[in-house]
Motif scaffolding. Structure first.
Motif, mmCIF file in Angstrom:
data_model
loop_
_atom_site.group_PDB
_atom_site.id
_atom_site.type_symbol
_atom_site.label_atom_id
_atom_site.label_comp_id
_atom_site.label_asym_id
_atom_site.label_seq_id
_atom_site.Cartn_x
_atom_site.Cartn_y
_atom_site.Cartn_z
ATOM 1 N N GLU A 88 0.833 -1.189 0.000
ATOM 2 C CA GLU A 88 0.000 0.000 0.000
ATOM 3 C C GLU A 88 0.877 1.252 0.000
ATOM 4 N N PRO A 89 0.515 2.255 -0.795
ATOM 5 C CA PRO A 89 1.276 3.503 -0.780
ATOM 6 C C PRO A 89 1.270 4.146 0.604
ATOM 7 N N VAL A 90 2.345 4.845 0.895
ATOM 8 C CA VAL A 90 2.479 5.595 2.143
ATOM 9 C C VAL A 90 2.219 7.067 1.833
ATOM 10 N N ARG A 91 1.403 7.698 2.640
ATOM 11 C CA ARG A 91 1.073 9.107 2.439
ATOM 12 C C ARG A 91 1.773 9.937 3.514
ATOM 13 N N ASP A 93 2.152 13.506 5.144
ATOM 14 C CA ASP A 93 1.499 14.813 5.270
ATOM 15 C C ASP A 93 2.566 15.895 5.402
ATOM 16 N N VAL A 99 0.350 16.550 0.278
ATOM 17 C CA VAL A 99 0.652 15.162 0.640
ATOM 18 C C VAL A 99 1.594 14.564 -0.398
ATOM 19 N N VAL A 101 2.958 11.086 -1.819
ATOM 20 C CA VAL A 101 2.617 9.672 -1.836
ATOM 21 C C VAL A 101 3.809 8.887 -2.363
ATOM 22 N N ARG A 103 5.223 4.820 -3.048
ATOM 23 C CA ARG A 103 4.777 3.437 -3.209
ATOM 24 C C ARG A 103 5.957 2.483 -2.993
ATOM 25 N N TYR A 122 11.102 3.086 -1.658
ATOM 26 C CA TYR A 122 9.853 3.689 -2.119
ATOM 27 C C TYR A 122 10.070 4.426 -3.446
ATOM 28 N N GLU A 125 5.478 9.047 -5.996
ATOM 29 C CA GLU A 125 4.476 9.203 -7.044
ATOM 30 C C GLU A 125 4.420 10.658 -7.511
#
Length: 208
Positions: A88-91, A93, A99, A101, A103, A122, A125
C-alpha cells in the motif's frame, strides 16, 4: 520541503537542488569512497553555513562550525540487491505542501547480517517520481534525529548510484538529517516505522 515559494525563495531552492545534484555527481566520480565522503561532508557544511536555503536558522549561523557527523566507517557501506515488492502507498502529510505519496517497490537484500534488517525502497508518485529511502535505527531519538534520516532521495538528487556489481550502493556514512530537524520553516516526510533497523547505525549525520 519549504513551505513558501515566493520568487527569491524559489530561485534559491532551485540553486540548492542543483548544487546537491552536482555534489552527488562529484562523489560518484570519486574513486575512493572516503575521499568522496570528505568532499560531501565539507561541501554540505559550506552550504549550510552560507546558502540562502540552508536549514540552519540565521541566528545560529555565526556559531555554526559544520555539520556534526560520525567518522567514516567502511563497515556501513553496502551494495544491495533489490527484491520486487508491492504494498500500500504511504502518504506523507507535508502540511502546506500537501501530501507526498510514495509506493513500496523493492526490498533491499544485503543489510540483514550487519544491521539486523532490510529497508523498503519507495517510489515517489507524481511528476518525475524517483526513489526514496528513509530509515530509523537504534540511534534515532538520541544521537540522531528522532524523525529518522535519509540515504536516498531523488527529489534532492541524493543517490550514490550503482556499484560495479550492478547493485545499489547504500553507504550509511552519507545518511543525512532532513531539514525540518533544523528549523520548523521546513516540512519533511519522516521515516515510516517499518523502515527501522535494529542496529545502531553510527555513521552519517548526528542530531543537529
Amino acid at each position: 520541503m519549504f513551505s513558501t515559494y515566493d520568487g527569491p525563495a524559489a530561485y534559491a531552492l532551485a540553486d540548492w537542488r542543483r548544487r546537491i545534484n552536482d555534489l552527488y555527481a562529484e562523489v560518484r566520480a570519486t574513486r575512493d569512497p572516503v575521499d568522496g565522503w570528505r568532499h560531501w561532508r565539507d561541501e554540505r557544511s559550506r552550504l549550510y553555513a552560507a546558502h540562502p536555503m540552508s536549514p540552519v536558522p540565521d541566528k545560529d549561523r555565526p556559531a555554526f562550525d559544520g555539520i556534526e557527523m560520525y567518522s567514516y566507517d567502511p563497515g556501513f557501506r553496502f551494495e544491495v540487491h533489490l527484491e520486487a515488492l508491492s504494498g500500500e502507498p504511504v502518504r506523507f502529510d507535508l502540511a502546506g505542501d500537501g501530501v507526498m505519496v510514495a509506493r513500496p517497490v523493492s526490498l533491499t537484500r544485503g543489510l540483514d547480517n550487519a544491521l539486523g534488517g532490510e529497508l523498503t525502497v519507495y517510489w515517489i508518485e507524481g511528476y518525475g517520481g524517483g526513489l526514496f529511502i528513509p530509515f530509523k535505527d537504534a540511534t534515532t531519538g538520541g544521537q540522531t534525529y528522532g524523525g529518522g534520516r535519509y540515504i536516498v532521495d531523488a527529489i534532492k538528487g541524493s543517490d550514490l548510484g550503482l556499484g560495479k556489481s550492478g547493485r545499489l550502493i547504500l553507504d550509511f556514512n552519507f545518511a543525512y538529517t532532513p531539514s525540518c530537524a533544523w528549523t520548523p520553516d521546513f516540512v519533511c516526510p519522516l521515516s515510516p516505522p517499518e523502515n527501522t533497523l535494529p542496529a545502531s547505525v553510527t555513521a552519517g549525520e548526528k542530531t543537529p
